[in-house]
Motif scaffolding. Structure first.
Motif, mmCIF file in Angstrom:
data_model
loop_
_atom_site.group_PDB
_atom_site.id
_atom_site.type_symbol
_atom_site.label_atom_id
_atom_site.label_comp_id
_atom_site.label_asym_id
_atom_site.label_seq_id
_atom_site.Cartn_x
_atom_site.Cartn_y
_atom_site.Cartn_z
ATOM 1 N N ASP A 93 -4.347 -3.794 -2.917
ATOM 2 C CA ASP A 93 -3.753 -4.917 -2.168
ATOM 3 C C ASP A 93 -4.821 -5.783 -1.500
ATOM 4 N N ILE A 94 -4.567 -7.099 -1.485
ATOM 5 C CA ILE A 94 -5.476 -8.043 -0.825
ATOM 6 C C ILE A 94 -4.874 -8.603 0.466
ATOM 7 N N LEU A 95 -3.545 -8.456 0.659
ATOM 8 C CA LEU A 95 -2.867 -9.146 1.761
ATOM 9 C C LEU A 95 -3.274 -8.632 3.139
ATOM 10 N N HIS A 96 -3.509 -7.310 3.269
ATOM 11 C CA HIS A 96 -3.877 -6.805 4.606
ATOM 12 C C HIS A 96 -5.293 -7.251 4.990
ATOM 13 N N LEU A 130 0.833 -1.210 0.000
ATOM 14 C CA LEU A 130 0.000 0.000 0.000
ATOM 15 C C LEU A 130 0.866 1.258 0.000
ATOM 16 N N LEU A 131 1.936 1.237 0.796
ATOM 17 C CA LEU A 131 2.849 2.383 0.861
ATOM 18 C C LEU A 131 3.581 2.598 -0.464
ATOM 19 N N MET A 132 3.743 1.509 -1.217
ATOM 20 C CA MET A 132 4.372 1.615 -2.537
ATOM 21 C C MET A 132 3.391 2.142 -3.593
ATOM 22 N N GLY A 133 2.129 2.327 -3.173
ATOM 23 C CA GLY A 133 1.143 2.881 -4.094
ATOM 24 C C GLY A 133 0.190 1.869 -4.687
ATOM 25 N N TRP A 134 0.262 0.589 -4.231
ATOM 26 C CA TRP A 134 -0.637 -0.438 -4.762
ATOM 27 C C TRP A 134 -1.924 -0.454 -3.923
ATOM 28 N N SER A 135 -2.914 0.326 -4.339
ATOM 29 C CA SER A 135 -4.133 0.514 -3.543
ATOM 30 C C SER A 135 -5.056 -0.704 -3.547
#
Length: 359
Positions: free
Chosen positions: A109-112, A102-107
């Motif tokens: 994301d499914i992992l969290h 998410l911090l890298m900009g991948w909004s």
């Protein structure tokens, strides 16, 4: 190959297909290429939307059920404690990995979200099958009610690409629970039904044809129900509101979307059981099984490496749908080759090894 071994490798095979679908959907999303390209390609790309990730989460639920079966069946206090600790550690690992993406900009994301699923699984190890089904039903109904009670668009811009206030406590929790890409309500339902199925004998050889028949029939029924409800409700509510309440796209995730997604996921799993049973010695089958076994590495890799390369070369903002699909297929082909070679020397993928070491 034993029936249980075939079953587990078939789940890995299905996981590889889920990763393939997620790569295509995510590259299309990242390049904002949904409405470019020929109509037939848009239709094909649309088939994977919300289906690949639903399959991925159902498989995660089945996997956790199989992993904790010894503890659950024996009701041994020490085994249960060990299983819970392992799931807690995995939840922490996946949450940190997801937040880094998410911090890298991948909004998207499914992992969290997965981290929360693992925490829930830890609590539910010893819970009865009926209670898991009950919880599944409650989350499904609550999720549909939430769509009526709350503003699903809150935080999102018009294109559903940017989320205002995501890093505030209120925004993060709202996104996590209600209107993110894979919110707990209702995505936990996919995981819970996977856990429930993993406890049953449904995936055994004698039940395979029934699972395939029922799941394909269910997909047709729920998709037809969606079509007719939208047609019926559109004159009174308006076309947009009817799609909002009765559509089968992943955003917003309606009850019909979840039920249809579960059925299509089970149909794919049943087909994978047949394929692995018949073609288990094939090099391609073994390579895809290896790819599924490295699914966490490939999920992180397709964001960090795949999108990273697009960003460096300038194609992230300039690629159309044809390019996104072609790039996704090429990336997956490289992932298959890498997995096949890697598994000749190592038992687990790079990220899987790291998680195993820490968890």
């Amino acid at each position: 190959m034993s029936q249980s071994k075939t079953r587990i490798t078939a789940l890995d095979f299905a996981r590889a297909l889920a990763i393939f679908g997620m790569i295509l959907v995510n590259y299309k999303l990242a390049m904002q290429a949904e409405h470019s390209g020929p109509g037939w390609l848009q239709s094909i790309a649309g088939l994977f939307e919300g289906r690949a990730s639903a399959l991925f989460v159902v498989l995660a639920g089945i996997g956790v059920a199989l992993m904790t079966s010894k503890a659950r069946n024996s009701m041994n206090g020490e085994l249960i404690r060990q299983s819970r600790n392992s799931l807690y550690k995995r939840a922490a690992f996946l949450f940190i990995a997801g937040v880094l993406l998410l911090l890298m900009g991948w909004s998207a994301d499914i992992l969290h979200y997965y981290a929360v699923f693992m925490l829930v699984a830890a609590v539910l190890i010893t819970v009865s099958d009926n209670k898991i089904l009950g919880l599944f039903s409650m989350i499904l109904v609550a999720s549909q009610l939430f769509l009526v009670m709350f503003d699903y668009t809150k935080g999102w811009n018009l294109s559903f690409k940017d989320y205002t206030g995501f890093w505030t406590i209120e925004g993060f929790i709202r996104n996590l629970l209600f209107n993110g890409f894979h919110p707990i309500f209702p995505w936990l339902s996919f995981f819970l039904i996977g856990m429930w199925i993993g406890r049953k004998r449904w995936l055994n050889k004698e039940n395979r044809s029934k699972v395939l028949l029922y799941s394909l029939s269910g997909t047709v029924v729920f998709e037809s129900l969606s079509f007719f409800l939208i047609k019926w409700a559109s004159p009174g509510l308006g076309n947009e509101a009817a799609h909002y309440l009765f559509g089968t796209k992943p955003m917003p995730p309606t009850m019909l979307y979840v039920l249809s997604g579960i059925c299509s996921a089970m149909a794919v799993i049943a087909i994978c059981l047949y394929v692995v049973d018949k073609f288990e010695q094939s090099v391609l089958t073994q390579a895809l099984i290896s790819t599924g076994q490295l699914s966490l590495s490939h999920y992180i890799g397709h964001v960090v490496i795949g999108l990273g390369m697009l960003n460096i070369t300038g194609y992230l903002e300039n690629g159309g749908l044809v390019f996104a699909m072609a790039y996704g297929c090429l990336y997956f082909l490289m992932a298959i080759i890498f997995s096949h070679m890697w598994r000749k020397w190592m038992t687990r993928g790079p990220i899987e090894l790291l998680m195993r070491k820490l968890c």
